[in-house]
Design an enzyme around this catalytic site. Structure first.
Site, PDB file in Angstrom:
ATOM      1  N   HIS A  10      -1.312 -36.590 -11.157  1.00 52.49           N
ATOM      2  CA  HIS A  10      -1.864 -35.060 -10.463  1.00 52.49           C
ATOM      3  C   HIS A  10      -0.680 -34.346  -9.970  1.00 52.49           C
ATOM      4  CE1 HIS A  10      -5.731 -35.913 -12.016  1.00 52.49           C
ATOM      5  NE2 HIS A  10      -5.615 -36.914 -11.551  1.00 52.49           N
ATOM      6  N   HIS A  43      -0.411 -40.931 -17.377  1.00 53.46           N
ATOM      7  CA  HIS A  43      -0.982 -40.779 -18.783  1.00 53.46           C
ATOM      8  C   HIS A  43      -0.933 -39.701 -19.437  1.00 53.46           C
ATOM      9  CE1 HIS A  43      -5.711 -40.756 -20.077  1.00 53.46           C
ATOM     10  NE2 HIS A  43      -4.681 -40.710 -20.936  1.00 53.46           N
ATOM     11  N   ARG A  45      -2.144 -37.606 -21.991  1.00 46.81           N
ATOM     12  CA  ARG A  45      -3.187 -37.457 -22.677  1.00 46.81           C
ATOM     13  C   ARG A  45      -3.005 -36.504 -24.114  1.00 46.81           C
ATOM     14  NH1 ARG A  45      -8.061 -37.649 -19.679  1.00 46.81           N
ATOM     15  NH2 ARG A  45      -8.758 -36.170 -21.303  1.00 46.81           N
ATOM     16  N   ARG A  49      -2.873 -32.117 -20.526  1.00 44.31           N
ATOM     17  CA  ARG A  49      -3.086 -31.328 -19.449  1.00 44.31           C
ATOM     18  C   ARG A  49      -2.331 -31.470 -18.295  1.00 44.31           C
ATOM     19  NH1 ARG A  49      -8.864 -34.145 -17.499  1.00 44.31           N
ATOM     20  NH2 ARG A  49      -9.609 -33.579 -19.659  1.00 44.31           N
TER      21      ARG A  49
HETATM   22  N1  PXP Z   1      -5.971 -46.732 -13.898  1.00 41.22           N
HETATM   23  C1  PXP Z   1      -6.486 -46.165 -15.178  1.00 41.22           C
HETATM   24  C2  PXP Z   1      -6.334 -46.696 -16.370  1.00 41.22           C
HETATM   25  C3  PXP Z   1      -6.766 -44.568 -14.968  1.00 41.22           C
HETATM   26  O1  PXP Z   1      -7.047 -44.173 -16.142  1.00 41.22           O
HETATM   27  C4  PXP Z   1      -6.514 -44.204 -13.780  1.00 41.22           C
HETATM   28  C5  PXP Z   1      -6.827 -42.481 -13.973  1.00 41.22           C
HETATM   29  O2  PXP Z   1      -5.830 -41.976 -14.593  1.00 41.22           O
HETATM   30  C6  PXP Z   1      -6.285 -44.768 -12.626  1.00 41.22           C
HETATM   31  C7  PXP Z   1      -6.036 -46.008 -12.596  1.00 41.22           C
HETATM   32  C8  PXP Z   1      -6.228 -44.000 -11.405  1.00 41.22           C
HETATM   33  O3  PXP Z   1      -7.471 -43.514 -10.986  1.00 41.22           O
HETATM   34  P1  PXP Z   1      -7.588 -42.518  -9.775  1.00 41.22           P
HETATM   35  O4  PXP Z   1      -6.822 -41.353 -10.103  1.00 41.22           O
HETATM   36  O5  PXP Z   1      -8.866 -42.257  -9.433  1.00 41.22           O
HETATM   37  O6  PXP Z   1      -6.739 -43.335  -8.777  1.00 41.22           O
END
Ligand code: PXP
Length: 237
Positions: A10, A43, A45, A49
């Site tokens: 993010h 990640h 994707r 994004r």
């Molecule tokens: N673990 C995995 C495998 C995820 O896909 C995510 C979200 O990208 C997270 C942990 C972290 O989730 P959050 O951003 O809700 O803390």
């Protein structure tokens, strides 16, 4: 001690709002490491994004702890991972319209596809974790595939509407962890964990690592806002 993997997706989401270069995910990763993060999660994707290939390349070059690359089973993404060689790949399900990873990977249903991905990733010495729901059948299928580690999806626990529901979902995570440990798996957990709900998951016997993103980035925005305003005020006076 439970390890903390910080997901920096993010930071890139914020950058993409202006399609610019700030904030830089690598710099965020550097700060997370300096603050004690045990690994950095990103990640890549299929829709790109937030995190892009260039980010993954830069993160690979700059991260001093461990790079945990979250990814789907798409062939081109697996190929990128094989080139980048993260310390760990976490296989997750992916749907275009989802706001975030909704639900774990269905290992039972995708057994052969995951098996093929594992062969490719293992050839590059990339450790692989499967992001799954806290269910016995998924854990058994993961163990059958020969993976050494799994990450339990804590979304259901995090989304609990009341303490009774939370208690039930916590019990499910505890039982799944115990079952996975018995099967010889290393157990990680994550998704939706925040400053209010993390403690109960961190206490589960057998959970070795928590991967957290959104809550940490949200807290960072607010925790850093006062300083950011003061710095700007100084500049314009
Ligand atoms: N673990 C995995 C495998 C995820 O896909 C995510 C979200 O990208 C997270 C942990 C972290 O989730 P959050 O951003 O809700 O803390």
């Amino acid at each position: 001690m439970v390890r903390l993997g910080v997901n920096i997706d993010h930071v890139a989401t914020l950058r993409e709002v202006r399609h610019g270069i700030n904030p830089e995910p690598c710099f965020a990763a550097f700060l997370c490491e300096a603050a004690g993060a045990d690994s950095i999660v990103a990640h890549l994707r299929e829709d790109r994004r937030h995190i892009k290939e260039n980010d993954v390349d830069l993160l690979r070059q700059t991260i001093k702890t461990r790079l945990n690359l979250e990814m789907s089973l798409a062939e081109d993404i697996i190929e990128i991972a094989c080139e980048v060689k993260p310390d760990q790949a976490t296989l997750v399900p992916e749907r275009r319209q989802e706001l975030t990873t909704e639900g774990g990977l269905n290992v039972v249903f995708n057994f052969k596809k995951i098996e093929r991905a594992l062969v490719k990733l293992k050839k590059q010495n990339i450790a692989v974790s499967l992001f799954i729901d806290p269910e016995k059948s998924q854990i058994d299928a993961a163990a059958m595939l020969g993976v050494k580690m799994i990450e339990l999806h804590t979304g259901r626990y995090a989304d609990s509407q009341n303490s009774r529901q939370q208690g039930r979902n916590l019990k499910q995570l505890e039982a799944a962890t115990a079952h996975a440990v018995k099967k010889g798996l290393h157990v990680f957990a994550g998704h939706g964990l925040d400053y209010n709900n993390v403690d109960k998951v961190a206490r589960i016997k057998g959970v070795e690592e928590l991967n957290i993103g959104y809550a940490i980035i949200c807290r960072a925005v607010l925790a850093g806002l006062e300083r950011a305003v003061k710095e700007m005020k100084l500049l314009i006076q």
